[in-house]
Enzyme design. Structure first.
Site, PDB file in Angstrom:
ATOM      1  N   SER A   1       1.538  -2.717  -9.088  1.00 26.62           N
ATOM      2  CA  SER A   1       2.249  -3.849  -9.685  1.00 26.62           C
ATOM      3  C   SER A   1       3.275  -3.378 -10.713  1.00 26.62           C
ATOM      4  O   SER A   1       3.120  -2.327 -11.336  1.00 26.62           O
ATOM      5  CB  SER A   1       1.266  -4.800 -10.362  1.00 26.62           C
ATOM      6  OG  SER A   1       0.282  -5.226  -9.453  1.00 26.62           O
TER       7      SER A   1
HETATM    8  N1  SAH Z   1      -2.985  -4.305  -9.153  1.00 30.86           N
HETATM    9  C1  SAH Z   1      -2.740  -3.396  -8.074  1.00 30.86           C
HETATM   10  C2  SAH Z   1      -1.875  -4.104  -7.060  1.00 30.86           C
HETATM   11  C3  SAH Z   1      -2.156  -3.702  -5.691  1.00 30.86           C
HETATM   12  S1  SAH Z   1      -1.268  -4.644  -4.463  1.00 30.86           S
HETATM   13  C4  SAH Z   1      -2.041  -2.170  -8.618  1.00 30.86           C
HETATM   14  O1  SAH Z   1      -1.408  -2.292  -9.670  1.00 30.86           O
HETATM   15  O2  SAH Z   1      -2.073  -1.117  -8.013  1.00 30.86           O
HETATM   16  C5  SAH Z   1      -2.472  -5.829  -3.970  1.00 30.86           C
HETATM   17  C6  SAH Z   1      -3.815  -5.278  -3.531  1.00 30.86           C
HETATM   18  O3  SAH Z   1      -4.574  -6.390  -3.061  1.00 30.86           O
HETATM   19  C7  SAH Z   1      -3.742  -4.273  -2.383  1.00 30.86           C
HETATM   20  O4  SAH Z   1      -4.437  -3.122  -2.729  1.00 30.86           O
HETATM   21  C8  SAH Z   1      -4.424  -5.013  -1.237  1.00 30.86           C
HETATM   22  O5  SAH Z   1      -5.119  -4.169  -0.363  1.00 30.86           O
HETATM   23  C9  SAH Z   1      -5.355  -5.956  -1.972  1.00 30.86           C
HETATM   24  N2  SAH Z   1      -5.797  -7.097  -1.190  1.00 30.86           N
HETATM   25  C10 SAH Z   1      -5.077  -7.878  -0.361  1.00 30.86           C
HETATM   26  N3  SAH Z   1      -5.844  -8.834   0.181  1.00 30.86           N
HETATM   27  C11 SAH Z   1      -7.089  -8.669  -0.328  1.00 30.86           C
HETATM   28  C12 SAH Z   1      -8.330  -9.341  -0.149  1.00 30.86           C
HETATM   29  N4  SAH Z   1      -8.466 -10.394   0.661  1.00 30.86           N
HETATM   30  N5  SAH Z   1      -9.397  -8.884  -0.828  1.00 30.86           N
HETATM   31  C13 SAH Z   1      -9.310  -7.816  -1.668  1.00 30.86           C
HETATM   32  N6  SAH Z   1      -8.162  -7.130  -1.873  1.00 30.86           N
HETATM   33  C14 SAH Z   1      -7.068  -7.555  -1.218  1.00 30.86           C
END
Ligand code: SAH
Length: 225
Positions: free
Chosen positions: A74
């Site tokens: 993010s």
């Molecule tokens: N806060 C994280 C953002 C990652 S992007 C960072 O700063 O690195 C969003 C994340 O949500 C991804 O890793 C993706 O795999 C996860 N995601 C998407 N759908 C999901 C679900 N249904 N359950 C759990 N995680 C999920």
């Protein structure tokens, strides 16, 4: 990687100088982040350890960056804003995070609240995130490999829930798992039309605040090996 280089990376010397990091903090402040604790935690959290080495030189730009598997770490502003919204009414003890990803938001949260419960659907991302938090000695986090649409009911209720992927609708399970007075920060919508929302469990029902347009990767269905 040699020991010395490893130490340098951890301190953020070299490709990610203290000056670059200070500039990011200054920028977040100018863009309206006013919670001093949040700014301090972002200042001391080495974001370059949460991205691929090849991208480390961009780690202190205020932008999302790829972390593989079609996912992104993010944007620092968003991490700061969402953390600030969660903490707006005072300290929180139990916070659930949906979407561990690189673990960067997890690492920031873990320094702001007592305990973090983090759910991710992509196992390899979660395993790497776990390692990073151990390396940084952030130990008040537990991880679950599962589907964020379902939350983590066994350990509910939570005083705060943060979702770092955009949901087409607010997942009912997450509303159910909010403690009285609990706060849910979640992007809602799809594609180009997404709004950040703050939902609070009131004595009767829920209050909702729309906080403006955002851009996140989608909240998908089901866990993935
Ligand atoms: N806060 C994280 C953002 C990652 S992007 C960072 O700063 O690195 C969003 C994340 O949500 C991804 O890793 C993706 O795999 C996860 N995601 C998407 N759908 C999901 C679900 N249904 N359950 C759990 N995680 C999920």
């Amino acid at each position: 990687m040699g020991r010395e280089q490893d130490d340098m990376l951890r301190r953020g010397i070299g490709m990610t100088s203290q000056r670059t990091r200070e500039r990011l903090i200054q920028r977040l402040y100018e863009e309206g982040i006013s919670n001093a604790k949040v700014l301090e935690v972002i200042r001391r959290t080495p974001r370059h350890l949460f991205v691929d080495e090849a991208l480390a030189h961009r780690a202190y730009e205020d932008t999302a960056l790829p972390i593989g598997h079609n996912q992104t770490i993010s944007q620092p502003y968003m991490v700061a804003r969402m953390s600030e919204l969660l903490l707006e009414a005072g300290p929180l003890d139990k916070v659930m995070e949906i979407g561990t990803g690189s673990g960067y938001q997890t690492a920031v949260l873990s320094q702001l609240v007592e305990r973090v419960f983090s759910v991710e659907r992509i196992k390899v991302l979660q395993d790497r995130a776990k390692e990073r938090l151990v390396e940084l000695n952030l130990r008040n986090v537990v991880f679950r490999w599962g589907d964020g649409w379902e939350g983590w009911p066994a350990l509910a209720p939570y005083n705060g829930i943060i979702v770092t992927a955009v949901a087409t609708d607010v997942p009912q399970a997450l509303l159910d798992q909010l403690a009285p007075g609990g706060r849910l920060v979640i992007p809602v919508g799809s594609g180009e039309v997404q709004q950040l929302m703050l939902i609070i469990r009131e004595e009767q029902g829920f209050s909702r605040r729309v906080l403006g347009a955002v851009r996140f990767v989608p909240l998908l269905n089901g866990p993935l090996a």
